[in-house]
Design a protein around this motif. Structure first.
Motif, PDB file in Angstrom:
ATOM      1  N   ALA A   1      -6.550  -8.666   8.013  1.00 18.25           N
ATOM      2  CA  ALA A   1      -7.061  -9.973   7.611  1.00 18.25           C
ATOM      3  C   ALA A   1      -5.969 -10.756   6.906  1.00 18.25           C
ATOM      4  O   ALA A   1      -5.048 -10.183   6.319  1.00 18.25           O
ATOM      5  CB  ALA A   1      -8.266  -9.814   6.684  1.00 18.25           C
ATOM      6  N   ILE A   2      -6.093 -12.068   6.969  1.00 15.01           N
ATOM      7  CA  ILE A   2      -5.174 -12.950   6.267  1.00 15.01           C
ATOM      8  C   ILE A   2      -6.007 -13.946   5.471  1.00 15.01           C
ATOM      9  O   ILE A   2      -7.055 -14.411   5.935  1.00 15.01           O
ATOM     10  CB  ILE A   2      -4.215 -13.655   7.256  1.00 15.01           C
ATOM     11  CG1 ILE A   2      -3.117 -14.412   6.515  1.00 15.01           C
ATOM     12  CG2 ILE A   2      -4.954 -14.551   8.212  1.00 15.01           C
ATOM     13  CD1 ILE A   2      -2.013 -14.932   7.416  1.00 15.01           C
TER      14      ILE A   2
ATOM     15  N   LEU B   1      -4.410  -8.324   4.226  1.00 11.74           N
ATOM     16  CA  LEU B   1      -5.178  -7.193   3.715  1.00 11.74           C
ATOM     17  C   LEU B   1      -5.504  -6.264   4.873  1.00 11.74           C
ATOM     18  O   LEU B   1      -5.958  -6.700   5.932  1.00 11.74           O
ATOM     19  CB  LEU B   1      -6.483  -7.694   3.079  1.00 11.74           C
ATOM     20  CG  LEU B   1      -7.496  -6.634   2.629  1.00 11.74           C
ATOM     21  CD1 LEU B   1      -6.987  -5.915   1.384  1.00 11.74           C
ATOM     22  CD2 LEU B   1      -8.852  -7.276   2.355  1.00 11.74           C
ATOM     23  N   THR B   2      -5.301  -4.969   4.669  1.00  7.52           N
ATOM     24  CA  THR B   2      -5.605  -3.979   5.700  1.00  7.52           C
ATOM     25  C   THR B   2      -5.931  -2.643   5.044  1.00  7.52           C
ATOM     26  O   THR B   2      -5.372  -2.324   3.986  1.00  7.52           O
ATOM     27  CB  THR B   2      -4.413  -3.846   6.681  1.00  7.52           C
ATOM     28  OG1 THR B   2      -4.818  -3.170   7.864  1.00  7.52           O
ATOM     29  CG2 THR B   2      -3.220  -3.157   6.073  1.00  7.52           C
ATOM     30  N   ASP B   3      -6.854  -1.848   5.554  1.00  7.56           N
ATOM     31  CA  ASP B   3      -7.754  -2.037   6.651  1.00  7.56           C
ATOM     32  C   ASP B   3      -9.155  -2.061   6.057  1.00  7.56           C
ATOM     33  O   ASP B   3      -9.594  -1.058   5.506  1.00  7.56           O
ATOM     34  CB  ASP B   3      -7.572  -0.887   7.633  1.00  7.56           C
ATOM     35  CG  ASP B   3      -8.571  -0.853   8.782  1.00  7.56           C
ATOM     36  OD1 ASP B   3      -9.565  -1.598   8.750  1.00  7.56           O
ATOM     37  OD2 ASP B   3      -8.367  -0.077   9.719  1.00  7.56           O
TER      38      ASP B   3
ATOM     39  N   LEU C   1      -1.622  -6.211   1.186  1.00  8.33           N
ATOM     40  CA  LEU C   1      -2.347  -5.242   0.371  1.00  8.33           C
ATOM     41  C   LEU C   1      -2.854  -4.134   1.290  1.00  8.33           C
ATOM     42  O   LEU C   1      -3.615  -4.396   2.226  1.00  8.33           O
ATOM     43  CB  LEU C   1      -3.528  -5.900  -0.337  1.00  8.33           C
ATOM     44  CG  LEU C   1      -3.230  -7.089  -1.253  1.00  8.33           C
ATOM     45  CD1 LEU C   1      -4.526  -7.626  -1.865  1.00  8.33           C
ATOM     46  CD2 LEU C   1      -2.238  -6.711  -2.351  1.00  8.33           C
ATOM     47  N   LEU C   2      -2.406  -2.923   1.037  1.00 11.43           N
ATOM     48  CA  LEU C   2      -2.864  -1.753   1.784  1.00 11.43           C
ATOM     49  C   LEU C   2      -3.923  -1.052   0.945  1.00 11.43           C
ATOM     50  O   LEU C   2      -3.620  -0.532  -0.133  1.00 11.43           O
ATOM     51  CB  LEU C   2      -1.698  -0.803   2.065  1.00 11.43           C
ATOM     52  CG  LEU C   2      -2.047   0.507   2.778  1.00 11.43           C
ATOM     53  CD1 LEU C   2      -2.506   0.243   4.214  1.00 11.43           C
ATOM     54  CD2 LEU C   2      -0.853   1.460   2.770  1.00 11.43           C
TER      55      LEU C   2
ATOM     56  N   LEU D   1     -13.105  -5.950  -1.420  1.00 10.89           N
ATOM     57  CA  LEU D   1     -12.025  -6.866  -1.759  1.00 10.89           C
ATOM     58  C   LEU D   1     -12.037  -8.068  -0.826  1.00 10.89           C
ATOM     59  O   LEU D   1     -11.890  -9.218  -1.270  1.00 10.89           O
ATOM     60  CB  LEU D   1     -10.686  -6.128  -1.670  1.00 10.89           C
ATOM     61  CG  LEU D   1      -9.462  -6.815  -2.253  1.00 10.89           C
ATOM     62  CD1 LEU D   1      -9.693  -7.244  -3.686  1.00 10.89           C
ATOM     63  CD2 LEU D   1      -8.252  -5.887  -2.166  1.00 10.89           C
ATOM     64  N   TYR D   2     -12.230  -7.820   0.460  1.00 12.34           N
ATOM     65  CA  TYR D   2     -12.309  -8.890   1.456  1.00 12.34           C
ATOM     66  C   TYR D   2     -13.392  -9.898   1.053  1.00 12.34           C
ATOM     67  O   TYR D   2     -13.158 -11.120   0.997  1.00 12.34           O
ATOM     68  CB  TYR D   2     -12.633  -8.270   2.819  1.00 12.34           C
ATOM     69  CG  TYR D   2     -12.589  -9.206   4.003  1.00 12.34           C
ATOM     70  CD1 TYR D   2     -13.551 -10.202   4.169  1.00 12.34           C
ATOM     71  CD2 TYR D   2     -11.621  -9.060   4.993  1.00 12.34           C
ATOM     72  CE1 TYR D   2     -13.531 -11.049   5.265  1.00 12.34           C
ATOM     73  CE2 TYR D   2     -11.590  -9.915   6.095  1.00 12.34           C
ATOM     74  CZ  TYR D   2     -12.553 -10.899   6.226  1.00 12.34           C
ATOM     75  OH  TYR D   2     -12.525 -11.732   7.311  1.00 12.34           O
TER      76      TYR D   2
END
Length: 300
Positions: A125-126, A138-140, A240-241, A251-252
């Motif tokens: 995601a961005i 952001l992943t995953d 961010l991993l 977080l998303y």
């Protein structure tokens, strides 16, 4: 949303692509399609209930020059048809409509012919967060539930590959945990430390990585200074991993619903990115997801 202007400019490089949308019969999908079509970013193959598709097209005053509607009796059938168009080359990109992520990802995973060699499927995601000074990846947060160290390495490789294609520079990666101290009782901290060691030994390339880092340190140089943490990543993270899907998902949604962020999301690890949307996403996020995929694919 001014930071997403860069995405639109990158997407314009890939004008002429065709996007197949699985279960496209949804008003917010058609609004996003209209905005992309009006800017001639792509043409679209829309799979879904033909009557609903035509009604939504009329409501959005969508011109038929760039749009082809194809009937599918169910969302499941629409997913099969859209995936086949993508695999056969009739479409350059695949987009998720109102079919569930589990169903679409499951169908992609059954036949790995569209996967990059050695890759896994992961979500990337961005975000354009008003309070942060640049776009943040952001992943995953959507596919891998409790990834092992090996899987985290592949998730990170997927994200770094996309970032490098878009920015032509090495990203700063924060391997997140609840603390900056390595604690054997907290696997997120030990995995983060091991990833840093792997990067130092050339097993992770094309990125700077630090961890374990708590979220405040990753995003705030002031927090890092207060905690006396000296890191080139602190306060300036590009990626961010997250350690597992629960923290990533929360977080998303925190970025979106509490921090006023606009987001876009992809499935990556495949030969071309898959545009991933949530039924709860508004048309703006869905439009920027189209731009994100085009930008990520334009330099492939």
């Amino acid at each position: 949303m001014h930071k997403f202007t860069a995405l639109e400019k990158m997407a314009a490089v890939k004008r002429g692509s065709t996007i197949a949308i699985a279960a496209a019969d949804d008003p917010s999908i058609l609004k996003a399609v209209k905005k992309a079509a009006d800017q001639q970013l792509a043409s679209f193959l829309l799979y879904g209930d033909i009557d609903r598709l035509k009604r939504f097209m009329q409501e959005e005053a969508l011109a038929e020059e760039q749009i082809t509607c194809l009937h599918a009796s169910t969302a499941d059938r629409a997913a099969d048809m859209a995936i086949e168009a993508w695999k056969s080359g009739k479409a350059d990109l695949l987009m998720k409509g109102i079919v569930s992520t589990d169903v679409l990802a499951g169908k992609i995973l059954k036949d790995k012919s569209m996967f990059k060699s050695g890759s896994i499927l992961s979500q990337l995601a961005i975000f354009d967060i008003p309070s942060y000074h640049k776009l943040l990846f952001l992943t995953d947060a959507g596919i891998n539930i409790a990834p092992s160290l090996e899987v985290k390495q592949k998730i990170l490789n997927n994200a770094v590959t996309i970032f490098m294609k878009m920015h032509q520079s090495e990203p700063k990666v924060a391997a997140l945990a609840a603390t900056e101290k390595v604690n054997p009782a907290m696997p997120a901290t030990t995995d983060a430390a091991l990833l840093c060691g792997m990067q130092q030994r050339g097993q992770l390339q094309n990125c700077q990585i630090d961890g374990p880092l708590a979220l405040d340190v990753a995003l705030s140089a002031q927090a890092a200074a207060t905690k006396k943490i000296d890191s080139s990543v602190a306060g300036d993270a590009d990626i961010l991993l997250v350690p597992e899907i629960e923290s990533g998902n929360m977080l998303y949604k925190s970025f979106t619903y509490a921090a006023g962020a606009v987001s876009a999301s992809l499935l990556v690890g495949t030969k071309t990115p898959v545009i991933l949307t949530s039924r709860a996403d508004d048309s703006t996020s869905k439009y920027y997801a189209i731009c994100f995929a085009l930008a990520a694919a334009s330099l492939a």
